[in-house]
Scaffold this motif. Structure first.
Motif, PDB file in Angstrom:
ATOM      1  N   SER A 487      -5.121 107.339  67.798  1.00 25.55           N
ATOM      2  CA  SER A 487      -4.936 108.383  66.784  1.00 25.55           C
ATOM      3  C   SER A 487      -5.044 107.802  65.385  1.00 25.55           C
ATOM      4  O   SER A 487      -5.662 108.397  64.494  1.00 25.55           O
ATOM      5  CB  SER A 487      -3.563 109.051  66.978  1.00 25.55           C
ATOM      6  OG  SER A 487      -3.472 109.637  68.256  1.00 25.55           O
ATOM      7  N   GLN A 488      -4.467 106.583  65.171  1.00 24.30           N
ATOM      8  CA  GLN A 488      -4.554 105.955  63.846  1.00 24.30           C
ATOM      9  C   GLN A 488      -5.993 105.585  63.520  1.00 24.30           C
ATOM     10  O   GLN A 488      -6.444 105.746  62.381  1.00 24.30           O
ATOM     11  CB  GLN A 488      -3.660 104.726  63.810  1.00 24.30           C
ATOM     12  CG  GLN A 488      -2.178 105.063  63.839  1.00 24.30           C
ATOM     13  CD  GLN A 488      -1.302 103.821  63.880  1.00 24.30           C
ATOM     14  OE1 GLN A 488      -1.818 102.677  64.000  1.00 24.30           O
ATOM     15  NE2 GLN A 488       0.020 104.027  63.791  1.00 24.30           N
ATOM     16  N   GLN A 489      -6.726 105.090  64.523  1.00 21.77           N
ATOM     17  CA  GLN A 489      -8.128 104.737  64.299  1.00 21.77           C
ATOM     18  C   GLN A 489      -8.951 105.980  63.950  1.00 21.77           C
ATOM     19  O   GLN A 489      -9.783 105.965  63.038  1.00 21.77           O
ATOM     20  CB  GLN A 489      -8.684 104.051  65.547  1.00 21.77           C
ATOM     21  CG  GLN A 489     -10.122 103.561  65.381  1.00 21.77           C
ATOM     22  CD  GLN A 489     -10.635 102.881  66.643  1.00 21.77           C
ATOM     23  OE1 GLN A 489      -9.915 102.799  67.646  1.00 21.77           O
ATOM     24  NE2 GLN A 489     -11.856 102.368  66.582  1.00 21.77           N
ATOM     25  N   ALA A 490      -8.712 107.073  64.683  1.00 20.39           N
ATOM     26  CA  ALA A 490      -9.447 108.314  64.409  1.00 20.39           C
ATOM     27  C   ALA A 490      -9.089 108.859  63.033  1.00 20.39           C
ATOM     28  O   ALA A 490      -9.961 109.328  62.286  1.00 20.39           O
ATOM     29  CB  ALA A 490      -9.131 109.350  65.486  1.00 20.39           C
ATOM     30  N   TRP A 491      -7.831 108.790  62.678  1.00 16.43           N
ATOM     31  CA  TRP A 491      -7.424 109.274  61.360  1.00 16.43           C
ATOM     32  C   TRP A 491      -8.042 108.442  60.250  1.00 16.43           C
ATOM     33  O   TRP A 491      -8.436 108.970  59.213  1.00 16.43           O
ATOM     34  CB  TRP A 491      -5.898 109.254  61.273  1.00 16.43           C
ATOM     35  CG  TRP A 491      -5.381 109.709  59.940  1.00 16.43           C
ATOM     36  CD1 TRP A 491      -4.837 108.944  58.973  1.00 16.43           C
ATOM     37  CD2 TRP A 491      -5.421 111.037  59.435  1.00 16.43           C
ATOM     38  NE1 TRP A 491      -4.503 109.687  57.885  1.00 16.43           N
ATOM     39  CE2 TRP A 491      -4.864 111.011  58.151  1.00 16.43           C
ATOM     40  CE3 TRP A 491      -5.878 112.255  59.955  1.00 16.43           C
ATOM     41  CZ2 TRP A 491      -4.738 112.153  57.367  1.00 16.43           C
ATOM     42  CZ3 TRP A 491      -5.739 113.366  59.161  1.00 16.43           C
ATOM     43  CH2 TRP A 491      -5.181 113.331  57.881  1.00 16.43           C
ATOM     44  N   GLY A 492      -8.169 107.096  60.470  1.00 14.89           N
ATOM     45  CA  GLY A 492      -8.809 106.248  59.465  1.00 14.89           C
ATOM     46  C   GLY A 492     -10.270 106.621  59.268  1.00 14.89           C
ATOM     47  O   GLY A 492     -10.764 106.685  58.132  1.00 14.89           O
ATOM     48  N   LYS A 493     -10.986 106.867  60.375  1.00 14.03           N
ATOM     49  CA  LYS A 493     -12.390 107.263  60.254  1.00 14.03           C
ATOM     50  C   LYS A 493     -12.529 108.607  59.549  1.00 14.03           C
ATOM     51  O   LYS A 493     -13.425 108.808  58.729  1.00 14.03           O
ATOM     52  CB  LYS A 493     -13.025 107.328  61.638  1.00 14.03           C
ATOM     53  CG  LYS A 493     -13.202 105.948  62.283  1.00 14.03           C
ATOM     54  CD  LYS A 493     -13.896 106.076  63.628  1.00 14.03           C
ATOM     55  CE  LYS A 493     -14.110 104.695  64.258  1.00 14.03           C
ATOM     56  NZ  LYS A 493     -14.798 104.775  65.560  1.00 14.03           N
ATOM     57  N   ILE A 494     -11.654 109.534  59.872  1.00  7.90           N
ATOM     58  CA  ILE A 494     -11.715 110.845  59.211  1.00  7.90           C
ATOM     59  C   ILE A 494     -11.483 110.701  57.720  1.00  7.90           C
ATOM     60  O   ILE A 494     -12.163 111.331  56.898  1.00  7.90           O
ATOM     61  CB  ILE A 494     -10.671 111.787  59.850  1.00  7.90           C
ATOM     62  CG1 ILE A 494     -11.077 112.139  61.296  1.00  7.90           C
ATOM     63  CG2 ILE A 494     -10.521 113.065  59.033  1.00  7.90           C
ATOM     64  CD1 ILE A 494     -10.023 112.912  62.055  1.00  7.90           C
ATOM     65  N   THR A 495     -10.578 109.813  57.344  1.00 12.29           N
ATOM     66  CA  THR A 495     -10.290 109.615  55.918  1.00 12.29           C
ATOM     67  C   THR A 495     -11.490 109.013  55.201  1.00 12.29           C
ATOM     68  O   THR A 495     -11.863 109.435  54.094  1.00 12.29           O
ATOM     69  CB  THR A 495      -9.059 108.705  55.768  1.00 12.29           C
ATOM     70  OG1 THR A 495      -7.956 109.287  56.479  1.00 12.29           O
ATOM     71  CG2 THR A 495      -8.688 108.538  54.312  1.00 12.29           C
ATOM     72  N   VAL A 496     -12.138 108.010  55.820  1.00 10.68           N
ATOM     73  CA  VAL A 496     -13.297 107.351  55.200  1.00 10.68           C
ATOM     74  C   VAL A 496     -14.436 108.341  55.010  1.00 10.68           C
ATOM     75  O   VAL A 496     -15.036 108.453  53.927  1.00 10.68           O
ATOM     76  CB  VAL A 496     -13.739 106.152  56.056  1.00 10.68           C
ATOM     77  CG1 VAL A 496     -15.070 105.574  55.532  1.00 10.68           C
ATOM     78  CG2 VAL A 496     -12.678 105.066  56.034  1.00 10.68           C
ATOM     79  N   TYR A 497     -14.763 109.060  56.065  1.00 13.65           N
ATOM     80  CA  TYR A 497     -15.889 109.999  55.961  1.00 13.65           C
ATOM     81  C   TYR A 497     -15.586 111.148  54.998  1.00 13.65           C
ATOM     82  O   TYR A 497     -16.485 111.664  54.322  1.00 13.65           O
ATOM     83  CB  TYR A 497     -16.239 110.548  57.341  1.00 13.65           C
ATOM     84  CG  TYR A 497     -16.923 109.516  58.231  1.00 13.65           C
ATOM     85  CD1 TYR A 497     -18.129 108.924  57.838  1.00 13.65           C
ATOM     86  CD2 TYR A 497     -16.365 109.140  59.456  1.00 13.65           C
ATOM     87  CE1 TYR A 497     -18.746 107.977  58.650  1.00 13.65           C
ATOM     88  CE2 TYR A 497     -16.981 108.205  60.271  1.00 13.65           C
ATOM     89  CZ  TYR A 497     -18.171 107.629  59.859  1.00 13.65           C
ATOM     90  OH  TYR A 497     -18.783 106.688  60.643  1.00 13.65           O
ATOM     91  N   SER A 498     -14.358 111.519  54.904  1.00 13.78           N
ATOM     92  CA  SER A 498     -13.997 112.588  53.960  1.00 13.78           C
ATOM     93  C   SER A 498     -14.185 112.115  52.530  1.00 13.78           C
ATOM     94  O   SER A 498     -14.700 112.852  51.676  1.00 13.78           O
ATOM     95  CB  SER A 498     -12.541 113.018  54.182  1.00 13.78           C
ATOM     96  OG  SER A 498     -12.367 113.538  55.479  1.00 13.78           O
ATOM     97  N   LYS A 499     -13.795 110.862  52.234  1.00 20.54           N
ATOM     98  CA  LYS A 499     -13.987 110.326  50.885  1.00 20.54           C
ATOM     99  C   LYS A 499     -15.463 110.213  50.540  1.00 20.54           C
ATOM    100  O   LYS A 499     -15.878 110.523  49.424  1.00 20.54           O
ATOM    101  CB  LYS A 499     -13.315 108.966  50.776  1.00 20.54           C
ATOM    102  CG  LYS A 499     -11.796 109.032  50.792  1.00 20.54           C
ATOM    103  CD  LYS A 499     -11.190 107.633  50.663  1.00 20.54           C
ATOM    104  CE  LYS A 499      -9.657 107.697  50.664  1.00 20.54           C
ATOM    105  NZ  LYS A 499      -9.059 106.348  50.540  1.00 20.54           N
ATOM    106  N   GLU A 500     -16.290 109.770  51.498  1.00 23.39           N
ATOM    107  CA  GLU A 500     -17.730 109.675  51.242  1.00 23.39           C
ATOM    108  C   GLU A 500     -18.325 111.054  50.968  1.00 23.39           C
ATOM    109  O   GLU A 500     -19.188 111.226  50.111  1.00 23.39           O
ATOM    110  CB  GLU A 500     -18.422 109.038  52.447  1.00 23.39           C
ATOM    111  CG  GLU A 500     -18.097 107.558  52.626  1.00 23.39           C
ATOM    112  CD  GLU A 500     -18.807 106.965  53.829  1.00 23.39           C
ATOM    113  OE1 GLU A 500     -19.510 107.756  54.535  1.00 23.39           O
ATOM    114  OE2 GLU A 500     -18.675 105.757  54.074  1.00 23.39           O
TER     115      GLU A 500
END
Length: 615
Positions: A487-500
């Motif tokens: 869940s933490q890994q998925a949340w990190g990816k969601i955060t990165v792609y959202s910022k981009e």
């Protein structure tokens, strides 16, 4: 008057009016002693006759009221010798007997009876019946007279004789019902004798009574109502001639009133329909009654389910008490009986017939009866909405019958009325069936909601019991199972792609906006200008149209007014001189006076257009 006629009158008074004489001497008898009074009158006459033969003295009938009135003056009637008392003449047929009847002599006898007994009208009518029965001597035919007209033998009476009978009955008033019973019981008593006299006189009196008062045969406010006649009929069931005589007498009321005829038939003839010697006349009478009265509306309200279904069984059930020919005859009358039973408002009464129809429609009933029952139930369901509720209540108790009815409705569905109660009923039934079928699926949504509520409640309880989510059993289980790391890994990816994505929008949005303005701006401005021009054009034309309507409306109204006054214009033209102008320019000619020209122009405007400057 000769001695024989005088003796005949005395015999008539005491033989047929003896009950009233006995009542006058010893007080009025109650209605129950009606028949016994008649028997006592015979004994009184016989004793009186024996005394007259022994003493050979003059006989004077007693007065009606010896206390208040004196005896009416009458010449004594001498006892005639046996050679003077001639027996009534036997006629070949009843027509000759009516032709030989001396109406003037009948009037004279009735006049003397009314003089001797002015306050006892029952004596008058009994003398009438006795006189007619004594002189209408013809061979007696079968008791129902089925081979003759329905009003035979009364139809053979002359106009003068009818007037005498009607006039006397009209003066008797309340004694007519008792006289009716007297005629019936006298006829039955005469049938007990081996050499009984013909009964045509009593038949004529009965028909004359029921022609004007048919309710006498069925009314209950009499000593012998219809039910007592039924008991009398059952008491002489082994004497068919007496039974048929009673049925003929009461049946005469139906030929003048359909409702009374149905009451007589249902009360007297239907209970004995299974008797072999009486069934033929009962059905023949019913057929004659229904053929005589083509308008069945006067018979509505007499027959109900209690009377209708025995007729249905007699008409369609095989091997019943009726023969096949009588059953077929009754079946031909069944449709008219069905109309009488359903009445004037079948939409409110047919549901009362539904239970009996349904209980009879078994799979093993005869085909003709099954067809009639199914058609009748279909009519009940289509006409009376309450029949559906009755069927719904009886459905489980009569499953085989309901199955037959459903199959019949399925086969005849295309022939049913489009807006009948059956269509609405089955439509609602199908809707309920679809709803129930949909409701039979597994309730996944309810199960999911229940699980979700259970999980939320469990997590809430776990967090509250451990103080925080990190210390809870749920968090420990998620960490041990690896769900927390994923869940933490998925949340990190969601955060990165959202910022981009946000950075891309911040960089490219101004560029794409300027391009849209450059390309779409001129088109938008051009569209706005055309829209404004169209609005201005529509507004100007609308204004012009409104002005045109305001301008032309008075002209149209004036033209209509002048056009409606065309006859006045024509009259004006007719009264002008013969030198009318043939052209419009001729109106300025000096040949016409100015007054006439002005008059002509004012009334002929639809036909001439005045020139400018015309005077």
């Amino acid at each position: 008057m000769e001695g024989g006629n005088k003796l005949l009158f005395v015999r008539g008074v005491f033989c047929y009016g003896g009950s009233n004489l006995f009542s006058m001497l010893h007080g009025a008898l109650p209605p129950v002693a009606f028949l016994s009074a008649l028997k006592m009158s015979e004994t009184l006459f016989e004793n009186f006759d024996k005394m007259s033969k022994k003493q050979n003295k003059e006989q004077v009938p007693p007065p009606a009221e010896p206390q208040n009135k004196k005896p009416a003056p009458a010449k004594p009637a001498k006892k005639a010798n046996s050679s003077n008392t001639a027996s009534p003449t036997k006629h070949k047929n009843l027509e000759e007997a009516f032709k030989a009847l001396d109406v003037s002599d009948l009037k004279q006898q009735l006049s003397r009876s009314q003089t001797l007994f002015p306050d006892n009208p029952s004596v008058w009518v009994k003398d009438l019946a006795g006189y007619l029965n004594l002189h209408l001597t013809a061979p007696e035919v079968e008791p129902t007279l089925s081979s003759y007209a329905h009003d035979y033998p009364y139809c053979l009476t002359t106009k003068e004789l009818k007037g005498v009978i009607k006039g006397l009955l009209g003066r008797c008033g309340d004694t007519v019902p008792d006289f009716f019973d007297h005629c019936v019981y006298t006829m039955l008593r005469e049938l007990d004798r081996q050499s009984g006299e013909p009964l045509y006189g009593y038949r004529v009196c009965i028909q004359a009574i029921l022609q004007d008062k048919p309710k006498i045969a069925t009314q209950n406010l009499r000593p012998l109502p219809c039910l007592q006649y039924l008991e009398l009929l059952r008491s002489v069931h082994n004497r068919p001639v007496k039974c048929l005589t009673i049925m003929w007498v009461l049946g005469q009321a139906g030929f003048y009133d359909l409702s009374q005829g149905l009451r007589v038939w249902l009360g007297i003839m239907l209970p004995v329909l299974g008797v072999k010697s009486l069934s033929s006349y009962a059905i023949a009478y019913l057929e004659r009654l229904l053929l005589l009265h083509t308008n069945l509306t006067k018979g509505f309200g007499i027959m109900g389910p209690k009377e209708f279904f025995p007729l249905l069984d007699f008409a369609f059930m095989p091997k019943n008490a009726l023969s096949s020919s009588l059953q077929e005859q009754l079946r031909r009358l069944y449709p008219r009986l069905k109309v009488l039973a359903f009445g004037a408002k079948p939409e409110t009464t047919l549901h009362t017939y539904m239970p009996s129809f349904l209980s009879r429609a078994t799979p093993h009933c005869p085909d003709d009866m099954k067809r009639e029952l199914l058609n009748s139930m279909t009519e009940c369901l289509c006409v009376d909405a309450q029949s559906l509720g009755v069927w719904r209540q009886l459905y489980t108790k009569h499953l085989p019958q309901s199955s037959l009815l459903l199959n019949h409705l399925h086969k005849s569905w295309n022939t049913l009325p489009p807006k009948s109660h059956v269509n609405n009923f089955f439509l609602s039934l199908l809707v309920n069936l679809v709803v129930k079928m949909k409701g039979r699926g597994f309730p996944w949504s309810k199960l999911f909601m229940a699980l979700l509520v259970f999980v939320a409640g469990f997590i809430t309880h776990d967090v509250r019991s451990h103080g925080s989510f990190a210390d809870s059993t749920t968090a420990l289980y998620l960490r041990n199972s690896g769900v927390t790391a994923v869940s933490q890994q998925a949340w990190g990816k969601i955060t990165v792609y959202s910022k981009e994505g946000f950075s891309w929008f911040e960089k490219n949005t101004p560029y794409y906006y300027s391009e849209c303005v450059r390309v779409l701006g001129p088109l938008t401005e051009q569209g706005l200008e055309k829209t404004k021009a169209a609005a201005v054009y529509i507004s100007e034309n609308t204004t012009k149209f409104i002005l045109w309507v305001k301008k032309t409306t008075p002209l149209v109204i004036e033209w209509v007014r002048l056009h409606m006054s065309t006859p006045l214009c024509i009259n004006t033209i007719i009264f002008l001189p013969h030198t009318l102008p043939t052209k419009v320019t001729d109106l300025h000619s000096e040949s016409l006076p100015k007054r006439k020209v002005h008059h002509f122009l004012s009334f002929s405007a639809p036909y001439y257009i005045p020139l400018t400057g015309a005077k």
